[in-house]
Design a protein around this motif. Structure first.
Motif, PDB file in Angstrom:
ATOM      1  N   ALA A  88      34.361 113.325 -14.249  1.00  0.00           N
ATOM      2  CA  ALA A  88      34.698 114.806 -14.140  1.00  0.00           C
ATOM      3  C   ALA A  88      33.721 115.359 -15.425  1.00  0.00           C
ATOM      4  CB  ALA A  88      35.987 115.260 -14.399  1.00  0.00           C
ATOM      5  N   GLY A  89      34.034 114.895 -16.405  1.00  0.00           N
ATOM      6  CA  GLY A  89      32.931 115.164 -17.760  1.00  0.00           C
ATOM      7  C   GLY A  89      31.525 115.149 -17.558  1.00  0.00           C
ATOM      8  N   ARG A  90      31.186 113.970 -16.754  1.00  0.00           N
ATOM      9  CA  ARG A  90      29.732 113.994 -16.653  1.00  0.00           C
ATOM     10  C   ARG A  90      29.489 114.871 -15.493  1.00  0.00           C
ATOM     11  NH1 ARG A  90      28.361 107.465 -15.819  1.00  0.00           N
ATOM     12  NH2 ARG A  90      28.458 106.998 -17.893  1.00  0.00           N
ATOM     13  N   VAL A  91      30.023 115.230 -14.758  1.00  0.00           N
ATOM     14  CA  VAL A  91      29.766 116.299 -13.536  1.00  0.00           C
ATOM     15  C   VAL A  91      29.568 117.565 -14.367  1.00  0.00           C
ATOM     16  CG1 VAL A  91      30.567 117.544 -11.516  1.00  0.00           C
ATOM     17  CG2 VAL A  91      30.589 115.049 -11.648  1.00  0.00           C
ATOM     18  N   PHE A  92      30.810 118.034 -15.247  1.00  0.00           N
ATOM     19  CA  PHE A  92      30.534 119.293 -16.302  1.00  0.00           C
ATOM     20  C   PHE A  92      29.516 119.335 -16.863  1.00  0.00           C
ATOM     21  CE2 PHE A  92      35.047 120.745 -15.069  1.00  0.00           C
ATOM     22  CZ  PHE A  92      34.546 121.820 -14.879  1.00  0.00           C
ATOM     23  N   THR A  93      29.073 118.253 -17.539  1.00  0.00           N
ATOM     24  CA  THR A  93      27.704 118.162 -18.492  1.00  0.00           C
ATOM     25  C   THR A  93      26.445 118.351 -17.798  1.00  0.00           C
ATOM     26  OG1 THR A  93      28.887 116.511 -19.977  1.00  0.00           O
ATOM     27  CG2 THR A  93      26.625 116.757 -20.182  1.00  0.00           C
ATOM     28  N   LEU A  94      26.417 117.742 -16.316  1.00  0.00           N
ATOM     29  CA  LEU A  94      25.293 118.093 -15.756  1.00  0.00           C
ATOM     30  C   LEU A  94      25.191 119.431 -15.342  1.00  0.00           C
ATOM     31  CD1 LEU A  94      22.926 116.786 -13.948  1.00  0.00           C
ATOM     32  CD2 LEU A  94      24.451 116.615 -12.089  1.00  0.00           C
ATOM     33  N   LEU A  95      26.567 120.099 -14.902  1.00  0.00           N
ATOM     34  CA  LEU A  95      26.495 121.448 -14.478  1.00  0.00           C
ATOM     35  C   LEU A  95      25.994 122.307 -15.474  1.00  0.00           C
ATOM     36  CD1 LEU A  95      27.159 123.456 -12.173  1.00  0.00           C
ATOM     37  CD2 LEU A  95      29.441 123.199 -12.999  1.00  0.00           C
ATOM     38  N   GLY A  96      26.558 122.022 -16.756  1.00  0.00           N
ATOM     39  CA  GLY A  96      26.030 122.821 -18.002  1.00  0.00           C
ATOM     40  C   GLY A  96      24.698 122.770 -18.208  1.00  0.00           C
ATOM     41  N   TRP A  97      23.990 121.860 -18.082  1.00  0.00           N
ATOM     42  CA  TRP A  97      22.590 121.688 -18.183  1.00  0.00           C
ATOM     43  C   TRP A  97      21.694 122.248 -17.123  1.00  0.00           C
ATOM     44  CZ3 TRP A  97      20.759 121.200 -22.628  1.00  0.00           C
ATOM     45  CH2 TRP A  97      21.220 120.252 -23.818  1.00  0.00           C
ATOM     46  N   LEU A  98      22.202 122.285 -16.044  1.00  0.00           N
ATOM     47  CA  LEU A  98      21.602 122.877 -14.924  1.00  0.00           C
ATOM     48  C   LEU A  98      21.702 124.595 -14.884  1.00  0.00           C
ATOM     49  CD1 LEU A  98      22.326 120.523 -11.677  1.00  0.00           C
ATOM     50  CD2 LEU A  98      20.141 120.815 -12.885  1.00  0.00           C
TER      51      LEU A  98
END
Length: 123
Positions: free
Chosen positions: A13-23
């Protein structure tokens, strides 16, 4: 070469949120530039201060949201309990961003639900 360490659901979940943040950060910059360049090309006399204020306000809110996604994603990777709550709230709010935001929100909610009671792996 590869470790046999499993990735926990909370870290996913943290990885998905980090990816979403960068995008989200990249898209905010692109949208801000795409709107600002034509506004500047028209000249300062034709663009009112209300349009500039609106552009800065929307870009600022989207930038803060991107930073929030990155911050929560980083904290989720460290298994912080407050980040699980904040992540669930952000994912719930992202459900209205049809269709991509909805899919990402469902993935995050699934990972958070599966990993709600898991303990962090010792490294």
């Amino acid at each position: 070469m590869f470790s046999n360490r499993q990735i926990t659901f909370t870290r996913k979940a943290g990885r998905v949120f980090t990816l979403l943040g960068w995008l989200s950060l990249i898209m905010t910059a692109l949208i801000g530039v795409a709107v600002a360049i034509p506004m500047m090309a028209e000249g300062a006399g034709r663009v009112g201060s209300s349009e500039i204020t609106l552009l800065v306000s929307i870009t600022g809110v989207l930038f803060l949201l991107s930073v929030l996604y990155l911050w929560v994603g980083s904290a989720l990777k460290k298994h912080r309990q407050w980040a699980r709550n904040a992540g669930a709230l952000l994912a719930f709010l992202s459900l209205v961003n049809v269709p991509i935001g909805t899919l990402i929100a469902f993935a995050v909610l699934y990972y958070l639900h599966k990993g709600w009671n898991e303990a962090p792996l010792l490294t």
